[in-house]
Design an enzyme around this catalytic site. Structure first.
Site, PDB file in Angstrom:
ATOM      1  N   SER A 120       0.578   2.131   5.026  1.00  0.00           N
ATOM      2  CA  SER A 120       0.330   3.173   4.045  1.00  0.00           C
ATOM      3  C   SER A 120       0.358   2.628   2.638  1.00  0.00           C
ATOM      4  CB  SER A 120       1.354   4.294   4.196  1.00  0.00           C
ATOM      5  OG  SER A 120       2.488   3.981   3.432  1.00  0.00           O
ATOM      6  N   LYS A 121      -0.163   3.426   1.752  1.00  0.00           N
ATOM      7  CA  LYS A 121      -0.202   3.045   0.353  1.00  0.00           C
ATOM      8  C   LYS A 121       1.204   2.757  -0.160  1.00  0.00           C
ATOM      9  CE  LYS A 121      -1.973   4.664  -4.026  1.00  0.00           C
ATOM     10  NZ  LYS A 121      -2.479   5.775  -4.793  1.00  0.00           N
ATOM     11  N   ARG A 122       2.160   3.487   0.397  1.00  0.00           N
ATOM     12  CA  ARG A 122       3.539   3.311  -0.058  1.00  0.00           C
ATOM     13  C   ARG A 122       4.079   1.915   0.227  1.00  0.00           C
ATOM     14  NH1 ARG A 122       5.128   7.997   2.808  1.00  0.00           N
ATOM     15  NH2 ARG A 122       2.933   8.447   2.747  1.00  0.00           N
TER      16      ARG A 122
ATOM     17  N   GLY B  35       2.597  -0.533  -0.443  1.00  0.00           N
ATOM     18  CA  GLY B  35       1.938  -1.376  -1.434  1.00  0.00           C
ATOM     19  C   GLY B  35       0.833  -2.142  -0.757  1.00  0.00           C
TER      20      GLY B  35
END
Ligand code: GLU
Length: 478
Positions: free
Chosen positions: A246-248, A250
């Site tokens: 996920s984007k979280r 990074g």
């Protein structure tokens, strides 16, 4: 004719999972001589990010996926940006209200919250039975409303997904979803159906999160008397066995990887294989080869785990294939960031680095040696690096080796072969191992243990005058 689409929401960021969805849709269309369409799903105006459409268009371009219809290039089924199609959705929503497949709902946020607080798991069709008169009055009075899909209370629906097989969902498990929001914009649940139909999409390729809501969409196709597309749902790309990438975490965006110095096609090639297997297990594939080999049968039912090490390896194969000029050009931003403005032959640095980096940001570590030799320090680097007992205890020997190194560099500093031979000769004369002299020579020139290439290459990189200045400095410290 096959028509596929990529339908991202403009978030300002293209997750590589999204890029892979786009890739499969692109490959499928191209393989079958069809068309690949870009549609921007921006009906959630709260999430709108400026310049986000541009990010998507640029990413597709860099990835080598040319879209045949979409924003900017246009096409027969435009506009291709959903917020510009508001009236179209309203028209069909009204048609569905007429046929009883949708209805106005005036329920307040508070009522809906109470409903959930009291244990309801879905909307209770409260507004389904309002009279025509009452509806007209409430609309006239300016009461906010949404339009909801009227899902049958009994029965079930089955459809075939090309990856997951037959999917059956009971209507009792489906909610009367909102089709049109209070701001008059459609939800994804509605717009995807209208647009896929009006844009002539034959194969709907998208994330598995839509697998179970597709029966709802099918009810809309049926209500409108439209043919359903072929459905191909894709498993997500995972970070590990239980978490999506996920984007979280990074660095899950296409641009993040480009910034790290992955080449666009290496990323495309790698993600193509994350969820799809060519029959012959080949791994390095051009866009043409991917197009030729791509098939729905090769799509995996299980999710795949992203492996950056593997992508680095694949990238290194593409890096090696670049021409010297291409590599040099691609390395420029990284030189700017990590070793700008030095008096070295950068073109030659590229020659040394090309076979040694996997991704271009490896330039950082691989050029650290350029900063190891400090002319202004009392000793330009830690002499313990020489790691040669004899050298350390026998200063006279150390001096004489450096003296010889200076002499051969003066004589042959412009000719790598001759320089190499002369260095070997020093070893013979001093009864040392060839490697010992070369080791001392390289360390004396760079002050670093790891360099891309040996001492003779370093002379070429720094130029003879600088090489001699370094050797003299070392000598002065002995
Ligand atoms: N806008 C949707 C998303 O980004 C697209 C889903 C689809 O391809 O239908 O998830």
């Amino acid at each position: 004719m096959v028509r596929t689409r990529f339908a991202p929401s403009p978030t300002g960021y293209l997750h590589i999972g999204g890029l892979r969805t786009a890739l499969y849709a692109y490959l499928y269309a191209k393989k079958h001589g069809g068309r690949f369409i870009l549609r921007i799903e921006d009906t959630d105006q709260n999430r709108e990010v400026e310049g986000a459409v541009d990010v998507i268009i640029k990413a597709l371009e860099k990835a080598g996926m040319h879209y045949d219809e979409g924003p900017i290039v246009g096409g027969d089924c435009g506009p291709y940006i959903q917020s510009q199609r508001k009236d179209i959705y309203l028209k069909y929503a009204h048609q569905l209200i007429e046929s009883g497949d949708a209805y106005y709902c005036f329920c307040s946020k508070e009522r809906l919250e109470d409903l959930h607080k009291n244990g309801a798991t879905k909307y209770d069709k409260h507004c389904l039975h309002l009279s025509k008169k009452e509806i007209e009055k409430r609309i006239k009075d300016g009461e906010p409303y949404v339009i909801r899909q009227n899902i049958p209370e009994k029965g079930s629906s089955t459809y075939h997904d090309e990856v997951f097989g037959d999917i059956t969902v009971d209507f009792k498990d489906l909610e009367d979803n909102i089709l049109i929001k209070t701001d008059g914009m459609p939800t994804y649940n509605f717009a995807n159906v209208i647009d896929d139909h009006l844009m002539g999409i034959t194969h709907c390729i998208r994330g598995v999160e839509y697998l179970m809501s597709t029966p709802k969409y099918n009810l809309l196709y049926d209500a409108l008397g439209w043919e359903r597309p072929v459905y191909i749902h894709l498993q997500p790309i995972m970070r590990d066995a239980t978490h999506k990438l996920s984007k979280r975490d990074g660095d899950a965006g296409f641009e993040d990887f480009l910034r790290k110095g992955f080449l666009p096609h290496a990323i495309v090639n790698y993600i193509a294989l994350l969820g799809w297997n060519p029959k012959d297990n080949r791994e390095k594939l051009s866009m043409e080869e991917l197009t030729e080999l791509f098939s729905i049968e090769g799509l995996q039912k299980s999710s795949s785990i992203f492996d950056e090490t593997k992508m680095r390896w694949l990238n290194s194969l593409y890096v090696k294939e670049l021409s010297a000029d291409e590599f040099h050009a691609a390395a420029q931003p990284f030189y700017k960031e990590y070793c700008d403005g030095l008096k070295i032959d950068y073109k030659y640095l590229s020659e040394l680095l090309q076979p040694r980096v996997e991704i271009l940001s490896d330039v950082k570590d691989k050029t650290a040696f350029l900063y190891s030799f400090d002319h202004s320090a009392k000793t330009p680097f830690d002499f313990a690096l020489f790691e040669n007992k004899k050298w350390k205890t026998d200063t006279a020997l150390a001096k004489s080796i450096i003296d010889d190194c200076i002499a051969v560099t003066k004589a042959h500093g412009d000719n790598a072969d001759a320089l190499n031979a002369a260095l070997e000769n020093i070893a013979v004369e001093k009864n040392l191992k060839k490697g010992q002299v070369l080791w001392i020579y390289r360390i004396a020139l760079t002050g670093a243990m790891a360099t891309p290439g040996g001492g003779t290459e370093m002379v070429k990189l720094f130029g003879k005058p600088e090489a001699l200045a370094r050797l003299e400095k070392v000598k002065s410290c002995l």
